[in-house]
Design a protein around this motif. Structure first.
Motif, PDB file in Angstrom:
ATOM      1  N   ASP A 127      79.472  64.085  73.636  1.00 55.32           N
ATOM      2  CA  ASP A 127      79.930  62.532  73.409  1.00 55.32           C
ATOM      3  C   ASP A 127      80.868  62.325  74.809  1.00 55.32           C
ATOM      4  O   ASP A 127      81.114  61.044  75.154  1.00 55.32           O
ATOM      5  CB  ASP A 127      80.314  62.289  72.148  1.00 55.32           C
ATOM      6  CG  ASP A 127      79.338  62.149  71.237  1.00 55.32           C
ATOM      7  OD1 ASP A 127      78.224  61.975  71.374  1.00 55.32           O
ATOM      8  OD2 ASP A 127      79.728  62.146  69.866  1.00 55.32           O
ATOM      9  N   ARG A 128      81.634  63.254  75.142  1.00 57.14           N
ATOM     10  CA  ARG A 128      82.673  62.943  76.137  1.00 57.14           C
ATOM     11  C   ARG A 128      82.316  63.288  77.573  1.00 57.14           C
ATOM     12  O   ARG A 128      83.032  63.628  78.458  1.00 57.14           O
ATOM     13  CB  ARG A 128      84.080  63.890  75.637  1.00 57.14           C
ATOM     14  CG  ARG A 128      84.652  63.063  74.449  1.00 57.14           C
ATOM     15  CD  ARG A 128      85.553  64.271  73.619  1.00 57.14           C
ATOM     16  NE  ARG A 128      86.023  63.293  72.599  1.00 57.14           N
ATOM     17  CZ  ARG A 128      85.473  62.977  71.703  1.00 57.14           C
ATOM     18  NH1 ARG A 128      84.083  63.288  71.422  1.00 57.14           N
ATOM     19  NH2 ARG A 128      85.980  62.468  70.412  1.00 57.14           N
ATOM     20  N   GLY A 129      80.944  63.451  77.733  1.00 55.03           N
ATOM     21  CA  GLY A 129      80.541  63.845  78.989  1.00 55.03           C
ATOM     22  C   GLY A 129      80.191  65.114  79.469  1.00 55.03           C
ATOM     23  O   GLY A 129      79.977  65.170  80.982  1.00 55.03           O
ATOM     24  N   HIS A 130      80.343  66.154  78.720  1.00 50.50           N
ATOM     25  CA  HIS A 130      80.231  67.655  79.240  1.00 50.50           C
ATOM     26  C   HIS A 130      78.876  67.931  79.130  1.00 50.50           C
ATOM     27  O   HIS A 130      78.149  67.527  78.105  1.00 50.50           O
ATOM     28  CB  HIS A 130      81.331  68.421  78.507  1.00 50.50           C
ATOM     29  CG  HIS A 130      82.805  68.113  78.312  1.00 50.50           C
ATOM     30  ND1 HIS A 130      83.444  68.714  79.224  1.00 50.50           N
ATOM     31  CD2 HIS A 130      83.522  67.438  77.569  1.00 50.50           C
ATOM     32  CE1 HIS A 130      84.779  68.430  79.130  1.00 50.50           C
ATOM     33  NE2 HIS A 130      84.726  67.732  77.996  1.00 50.50           N
ATOM     34  N   ASP A 131      78.499  68.375  80.283  1.00 53.95           N
ATOM     35  CA  ASP A 131      77.105  69.011  80.239  1.00 53.95           C
ATOM     36  C   ASP A 131      77.292  70.604  80.050  1.00 53.95           C
ATOM     37  O   ASP A 131      76.241  71.589  79.999  1.00 53.95           O
ATOM     38  CB  ASP A 131      76.291  68.857  81.260  1.00 53.95           C
ATOM     39  CG  ASP A 131      77.028  69.069  82.800  1.00 53.95           C
ATOM     40  OD1 ASP A 131      78.062  69.635  82.638  1.00 53.95           O
ATOM     41  OD2 ASP A 131      76.319  68.714  83.841  1.00 53.95           O
ATOM     42  N   GLU A 132      78.329  71.154  80.172  1.00 54.77           N
ATOM     43  CA  GLU A 132      78.625  72.569  79.919  1.00 54.77           C
ATOM     44  C   GLU A 132      80.205  72.714  79.415  1.00 54.77           C
ATOM     45  O   GLU A 132      80.988  71.797  79.808  1.00 54.77           O
ATOM     46  CB  GLU A 132      78.381  73.394  81.271  1.00 54.77           C
ATOM     47  CG  GLU A 132      79.097  73.239  82.424  1.00 54.77           C
ATOM     48  CD  GLU A 132      78.784  74.011  83.462  1.00 54.77           C
ATOM     49  OE1 GLU A 132      79.565  73.791  84.566  1.00 54.77           O
ATOM     50  OE2 GLU A 132      77.712  74.646  83.498  1.00 54.77           O
ATOM     51  N   LEU A 133      80.435  73.732  79.072  1.00 50.32           N
ATOM     52  CA  LEU A 133      81.953  74.199  78.719  1.00 50.32           C
ATOM     53  C   LEU A 133      82.712  74.489  79.892  1.00 50.32           C
ATOM     54  O   LEU A 133      82.308  75.182  80.807  1.00 50.32           O
ATOM     55  CB  LEU A 133      81.932  75.327  77.672  1.00 50.32           C
ATOM     56  CG  LEU A 133      82.033  75.063  76.204  1.00 50.32           C
ATOM     57  CD1 LEU A 133      83.108  73.949  75.732  1.00 50.32           C
ATOM     58  CD2 LEU A 133      80.590  74.381  75.945  1.00 50.32           C
ATOM     59  N   PRO A 134      83.871  74.093  80.038  1.00 57.13           N
ATOM     60  CA  PRO A 134      84.546  74.067  81.377  1.00 57.13           C
ATOM     61  C   PRO A 134      85.218  75.665  81.508  1.00 57.13           C
ATOM     62  O   PRO A 134      85.107  76.214  80.283  1.00 57.13           O
ATOM     63  CB  PRO A 134      85.830  73.304  81.131  1.00 57.13           C
ATOM     64  CG  PRO A 134      85.984  72.977  79.810  1.00 57.13           C
ATOM     65  CD  PRO A 134      84.622  73.133  79.295  1.00 57.13           C
ATOM     66  N   GLU A 135      85.237  76.087  82.617  1.00 56.90           N
ATOM     67  CA  GLU A 135      85.776  77.584  82.742  1.00 56.90           C
ATOM     68  C   GLU A 135      87.247  77.816  82.718  1.00 56.90           C
ATOM     69  O   GLU A 135      87.856  78.716  82.646  1.00 56.90           O
ATOM     70  CB  GLU A 135      85.516  78.078  84.233  1.00 56.90           C
ATOM     71  CG  GLU A 135      83.877  78.142  84.239  1.00 56.90           C
ATOM     72  CD  GLU A 135      83.702  78.781  85.750  1.00 56.90           C
ATOM     73  OE1 GLU A 135      84.494  79.296  86.586  1.00 56.90           O
ATOM     74  OE2 GLU A 135      82.209  78.954  85.924  1.00 56.90           O
ATOM     75  N   SER A 136      88.167  76.582  82.699  1.00 55.22           N
ATOM     76  CA  SER A 136      89.586  76.765  82.352  1.00 55.22           C
ATOM     77  C   SER A 136      89.857  75.450  81.678  1.00 55.22           C
ATOM     78  O   SER A 136      89.213  74.519  81.260  1.00 55.22           O
ATOM     79  CB  SER A 136      90.072  76.737  83.607  1.00 55.22           C
ATOM     80  OG  SER A 136      89.856  75.477  84.406  1.00 55.22           O
TER      81      SER A 136
END
Length: 528
Positions: free
Chosen positions: A97-106
Motif C-alpha cells: 500500500d505504501r509503494g514497496h515492490d520489495e523490502l528495502p536493504e537498509s
C-alpha cells in the motif's frame, strides 16, 4: 602435504581442544575460555561476543545465530534456530500500500527482531559450564578499552561508509572524526560496552526488556518501523531437527528451513552421481559441475524455502534420490544450462565459529547481522547495530518467503556438521551470504573427493554463480576459466574473495584435532 616453498600455512594440530574463527582476538578468547574450564559452547558464545565488537561490519548482538551441537561428539546432532521474526504488525499489504515492490536493504523495514542474545543465553543455560557474564567479559573489555582494527575488517568497513554516514548514530560510532578507521587503528564502542554489561548482569531480559529494548524500539519507530516492545519481549529461539544427507559415506547435517542449508544438501545429492575424484580439482570440468548443481539447488531454494511454521516445505521430496536423479539429468557436462531463471544472489558479512573441547563436544556456530553493518540503524543509547535480515522477505502473494507477522525470513547463514558412524567428524562453516551453499559443497568435495587437508581445502580457489555470471577468484587457473567459457558460461574476475570459513576435524583413532581458518579473513585456528 603442501609445498613449504610456496605461500600458505599448515593446518593447526592439537590434542585437547581447538577453536577456529575469522578473527584472532575471538579465537584467543575461545581458547582462554576452554583453558579456564569452559566447554565448547562457552567458548563459542564467548568468541561470538568478541566478534560482535571487533568485527562490527559482520556481526553483532543486533543479529541472529544458528547452532549445530554434538554433545561429547557422539549421538544425535542438536540444532538451535536463533533467528528473529518480523514484527507482529508486518503485513505484506502494508508495504504494498505504501509503494514497496520489495523490502528495502537498509532502514527500519529491513530489521527483524534480533535473536542472537536469546540464543546465547539459552544455549549457555542448557549446554555451557559458565554463565553469560563470563562469556561476555572479553567482549566488554574490548568494547571499552579498545581493539585494533584488523585488515579484512578495515577493507569491509570502508565499503560501508555511505550506509554509516546516513545514520547519525552509526556515523558517530563507526566514522570517528568523520572517517572509516584504518587497519592498525584503535576503535572503541563505549555504549555497546554498557549494553553488554546490562546483559551480563540481567541475561536475556537485559536485552529484550527495559532500557535496552526501549532504545532499539524507539529508534525503529521514529524511523517509521512497525516494531513494538512486545515483539522484543516475545523473542524465543527453538530447538529444531537438523536436515541431512549422506555423501560418500559421511553424514552431512544442516539447519532446516527457514535456513538455506537444504540447498547444499541438494547440491551434494546431485554431485554424488558424478566421479569427481577423476577430475582436476581446479579444472573447468569440476567447476562446471559444481556451478550447474548450484544453479539447480538455488532454484529449489527460491521456489520452496520459507518458515515452516507458516508454509509447507517439501523437505523429504527435495532430499530424495529421485529428485537428485531428476536434477542431475538436466546437467550437460559439456554445456551450461540455458533454461534456468536468473539467480539474484548476494554475498554478505557473517562470522562462523568452530569449537571442539577435550570432551569432544563439537559446536558449529554462526552469527550475523546480514549485510555489512546490517540495516545501518543503530540504537542511539545502546550502540546496537540492528540487522537487515528482513530484506530477505518477499512481497509476492504466492511466495513461501512472503513477509507475515511473526514470520522468520529465509536465512542464508549455515552452520555445518559432518558425522560418521554416529560420531562427530567436523563442525564446519563457510561464510558469505548467498555463497554459503556453494562454499559448503566446495569445501566438502575438496576434502572428501580430492583428499585435501583442511587448510588446503579452505585455501583452494573458488567460483560463484550469480546474476548469470560466474565470478572466478584470481586463483582460478586460466585454463579453467577458458574451459568454463567454452561451456557457455559468462566469466568475470571476482572483485572480492568468496566467503571465508573455519573447521575443526576430529580424528578419533589418533586422539587429535586439526583446525583451519580461511586466508580470506583475518582469523586463525588455535589449539592446545
Amino acid at each position: 602435504m603442501r609445498d613449504f616453498q610456496l605461500p600458505g600455512r599448515s593446518p593447526v594440530r592439537a590434542t585437547e581442544a581447538m577453536a577456529a574463527t575469522s578473527h584472532p582476538l575471538a579465537t584467543l578468547a575461545a581458547v582462554e575460555m576452554l583453558r579456564s574450564g569452559g566447554n565448547a559452547m562457552d567458548a563459542a558464545v564467548c568468541a561470538a561476543a568478541v566478534q560482535a565488537v571487533v568485527e562490527p561490519q559482520s556481526t553483532g548482538i543486533g543479529g541472529d545465530c544458528f547452532v549445530l551441537y554434538c554433545p561429547n561428539g557422539q549421538g544425535e546432532v542438536l540444532a538451535f534456530n536463533g533467528s528473529g521474526r518480523a514484527p507482529a504488525a508486518a503485513e505484506a499489504q502494508w508495504y504494498l500500500d505504501r509503494g514497496h515492490d520489495e523490502l528495502p536493504e537498509s532502514g527500519p523495514h529491513a530489521v527483524t527482531v534480533p535473536g542472537a542474545i536469546d540464543a546465547w543465553c539459552r544455549l549457555l543455560e542448557d549446554h555451557g559450564k559458565k554463565g553469560i557474564d563470563a562469556a561476555l567479559a572479553p567482549a566488554i573489555r574490548y568494547a571499552e578499552q579498545g581493539y585494533v582494527v584488523q585488515d579484512r575488517v578495515a577493507f569491509d568497513w570502508a565499503e560501508s561508509a555511505a550506509l554509516l554516514a546516513a545514520d547519525e548514530h552509526a556515523a558517530r560510532i563507526f566514522l570517528p572524526d568523520g572517517k572509516v578507521p584504518l587497519a592498525g587503528e584503535l576503535h572503541r564502542q563505549l555504549q555497546l560496552a554498557d549494553t553488554l554489561r546490562i546483559v551480563s548482569r540481567r541475561g536475556r531480559a537485559g536485552f529484550y526488556e527495559g532500557e535496552v529494548a526501549d532504545d532499539m524500539v524507539s529508534r525503529l519507530r521514529a524511523l517509521g518501523g512497525l516494531h513494538s516492545l512486545e515483539d522484543f519481549a516475545a523473542t524465543k529461539g527453538d530447538y529444531v531437527r537438523p536436515v541431512g544427507t549422506s555423501y560418500r559415506g559421511y553424514d552431512i547435517h544442516q539447519m532446516p528451513p527457514n535456513n538455506q542449508g537444504l540447498t547444499a544438501l541438494i547440491m551434494l545429492n546431485v554431485l554424488s552421481g558424478f566421479s569427481l575424484d577423476s577430475l582436476e580439482p581446479n579444472g573447468a570440468e569440476r567447476f562446471h559441475l559444481e556451478i550447474e548443481a548450484g544453479r539447480l539447488g538455488y532454484q529449489d531454494r527460491d521456489n520452496f524455502i520459507g518458515d515452516q511454521n507458516h508454509v509447507h516445505v517439501p523437505v523429504e521430496q527435495l532430499l530424495s534420490r529421485s529428485h537428485a536423479d531428476q536434477l542431475r539429468a538436466e546437467i550437460d557436462p559439456a554445456r551450461a544450462m540455458t533454461h534456468l531463471p536468473r539467480l539474484e544472489l548476494q554475498p554478505s558479512d557473517t562470522v562462523y565459529i568452530s569449537v571442539v573441547d577435550r570432551d569432544r563436544n563439537a559446536v558449529s556456530f554462526i552469527n550475523s547481522t546480514f549485510g555489512s553493518f546490517g540495516s545501518g540503524v543503530v540504537g542511539p543509547r545502546t550502540g546496537v547495530v540492528l540487522q537487515n535480515r528482513g530484506s530477505s522477505f518477499r512481497l509476492a502473494a504466492d511466495h513461501p518467503n512472503r513477509i507475515a507477522p511473526g514470520k522468520r525470513p529465509m536465512h542464508t547463514i549455515m552452520p555445518g556438521m559432518v558425522t560418521a558412524k554416529g560420531r562427530a567428524i567436523m563442525p564446519f562453516g563457510v561464510m558469505g551470504g548467498g555463497y554459503q551453499p556453494f562454499g559448503h559443497v566446495h569445501l566438502l568435495t575438496n576434502m572428501i573427493d580430492f583428499g585435501m587437508d583442511p587448510q588446503e581445502a579452505l585455501d583452494a580457489p573458488r567460483v560463484f554463480y550469480r546474476q548469470n555470471t560466474v565470478e572466478a577468484e584470481r586463483g582460478v587457473p586460466a585454463d579453467a576459466i577458458a574451459g568454463l567459457r567454452e561451456r557457455g558460461h559468462q566469466l568475470s574476475i571476482a572483485t572480492e574473495p568468496h566467503g571465508g570459513g573455519q573447521l575443526v576435524l576430529i580424528d578419533w583413532d589418533k586422539g587429535t584435532l586439526t583446525g583451519a581458518s580461511d586466508p580470506r579473513k583475518d582469523g586463525c585456528a588455535l589449539g592446545y
